[in-house]
Design an enzyme around this catalytic site. Structure first.
Site: not given
Ligand code: NAD
Ligand code: UDP
Ligand code: UDP
Length: 332
Positions: A43, A112, A151
């Site tokens: 997004t 870590r 959500y």
């Molecule tokens: P947004 O959608 O503009 O930003 C969310 C960002 O996360 C986007 O840039 C998107 O590309 C990225 N993203 C989504 N899934 C991802 C993934 N799997 N890996 C990496 N990046 C990923 O929304 P926002 O309004 O900026 O919200 C930011 C945070 O604040 C969110 O966690 C939201 O739940 C929380 N929040 C926002 C509001 C609000 O009113 N804006 C209210 C409550 C909570």
């Molecule tokens: N993890 C990561 N970056 C790091 C260390 C951990 O993305 O530098 C991820 C890792 O792949 C794991 C998760 O974090 O799936 C949870 O880590 P944790 O050490 O709690 O659990 P474990 O590795 O023992 O499953």
């Protein structure tokens, strides 16, 4: 509050190309920190961070946090997650994975690195609240199987994971429960009420009130919210939250429509569309804890915050029209 160079940190912001994330990065860079922005651009857009690419303290990694991430940082803000109902319902399974698998990966990283991690949680953990205003000790009223559940329950589970990593592994955590926030760089197509109404008003199209427009929300301007997040990150170690961050002035959605019409000078008419399922009827944060622990409270009134937000959408519209217009030579 501006930090001096000695306290410069390397900070990871997940979701940094989104609305809130990009404003947070601006603030962290202006405070003198280095920032690693991680985003899968689901997004978020590169446009939100394009002004940062010449900054030597800024780095962008395109990555999905549901997969492990190996970086070296001093602090983590975990904001990655689609936030508007339209966008988080587009691929609900991925939304839950982002909240749950994403939290596990970021908490594993924090464990870590032995670094502090802040979770962007939400007022949606209260669901359609039976307690008003919402205090942090209220457990909520959430449908576990409805269209908003991916959500709401994802964010609730993320809070559970944060507390279990804290109790079980000693991870230093902070949880912010963010209430509706608005401002420049909101996504124009994400269907949130503030962006919808402004875009409709600027194009003299009907303003779409869902239901009677009597449901309430409390709208926080983005600069206030970012200041609250940074204060929470810098708060004493024994204060984990969850803490509400938002604005405690409550408006009906109809009142919001009237303010947008006044600010834009638009002649749009109000129309009624069906209320979406499970739409919370009222929402207002109790901010006592934030005031007490963080010395924080919102300063920007909705009337004032709407001005730069309307200006952003106005400029955005002009830019889009310019980009869509054929180049004069190419058109010949
Ligand atoms: P947004 O959608 O503009 O930003 C969310 C960002 O996360 C986007 O840039 C998107 O590309 C990225 N993203 C989504 N899934 C991802 C993934 N799997 N890996 C990496 N990046 C990923 O929304 P926002 O309004 O900026 O919200 C930011 C945070 O604040 C969110 O966690 C939201 O739940 C929380 N929040 C926002 C509001 C609000 O009113 N804006 C209210 C409550 C909570
Ligand atoms: N993890 C990561 N970056 C790091 C260390 C951990 O993305 O530098 C991820 C890792 O792949 C794991 C998760 O974090 O799936 C949870 O880590 P944790 O050490 O709690 O659990 P474990 O590795 O023992 O499953
Ligand atoms: N809403 C509306 N018209 C719109 C968009 C939203 O009346 O064009 C209403 C929606 O039903 C909800 C409130 O405005 O009651 C806030 O919606 P939004 O999607 O911004 O955020 P929510 O707080 O519901 O997550």
């Amino acid at each position: 509050m501006r930090r001096n160079y000695d306290s410069c940190k390397r900070v990871l912001v997940t979701g940094g190309a989104g609305f809130l994330g990009s404003h947070l990065i601006d603030r962290l860079l202006s405070d003198g920190h280095e920032v690693v922005c991680v985003d899968n651009l689901f997004t978020g857009t590169k446009h939100n961070i394009e002004h940062l690419h010449s900054n030597a303290r800024f780095e962008f990694l395109r990555h999905d946090i549901t997969f492990p991430l190996h970086v070296e940082v001093d602090e983590i803000y975990n904001l990655a997650c689609p936030a508007s109902p339209v966008q988080y319902q587009h691929d609900p399974v991925q939304t839950t994975k982002t909240s749950v698998h994403g939290a596990i990966n970021m908490l594993g990283l924090a464990k870590r690195l032995k670094c502090r991690i802040l979770q962007a949680s939400t007022s949606e953990v209260y669901g359609d609240p039976a307690v008003h205003p919402q205090t942090e000790d209220y457990w909520g009223h959430v449908n576990p199987i409805g269209p908003r559940s991916c959500y709401d329950e994802g964010k609730r589970c993320a809070e559970t994971l944060f507390f279990d990593y804290h109790r079980q592994c000693g991870v230093d955590i902070k949880i912010a429960r963010i209430f509706n926030t608005y401002g420049p760089r909101m996504h124009r197509a994400d269907g949130r009420v503030v962006s919808n109404f402004i875009i409709q008003a600027l194009s003299d199209e009907p303003i779409t009130l869902y239901g009677e427009g009597n449901q309430t929300r409390s709208f926080c301007y983005v600069d206030d919210l970012i200041d609250g997040l940074v204060r929470l990150m810098d708060s004493r170690a024994s204060f984990t939250g969850p803490v509400n961050l938002g604005n405690d002035r409550e408006f009906t959605i109809r009142e919001l429509a009237e303010l947008v019409l006044a600010e834009t000078g638009s002649s749009s008419k109000l129309v009624h569309l069906p209320l979406p399922r499970d739409d919370p009827r009222q929402r207002r944060p109790d901010l006592s804890l934030a005031r007490r622990e963080l010395g924080w409270q919102p300063a920007i009134r909705l009337q004032d915050g709407l001005k730069p937000t309307v200006a952003f959408f106005h400029h955005d519209e002009v830019r889009r029209l310019r980009e869509e217009k054929p180049h004069p030579i190419a058109a010949e």
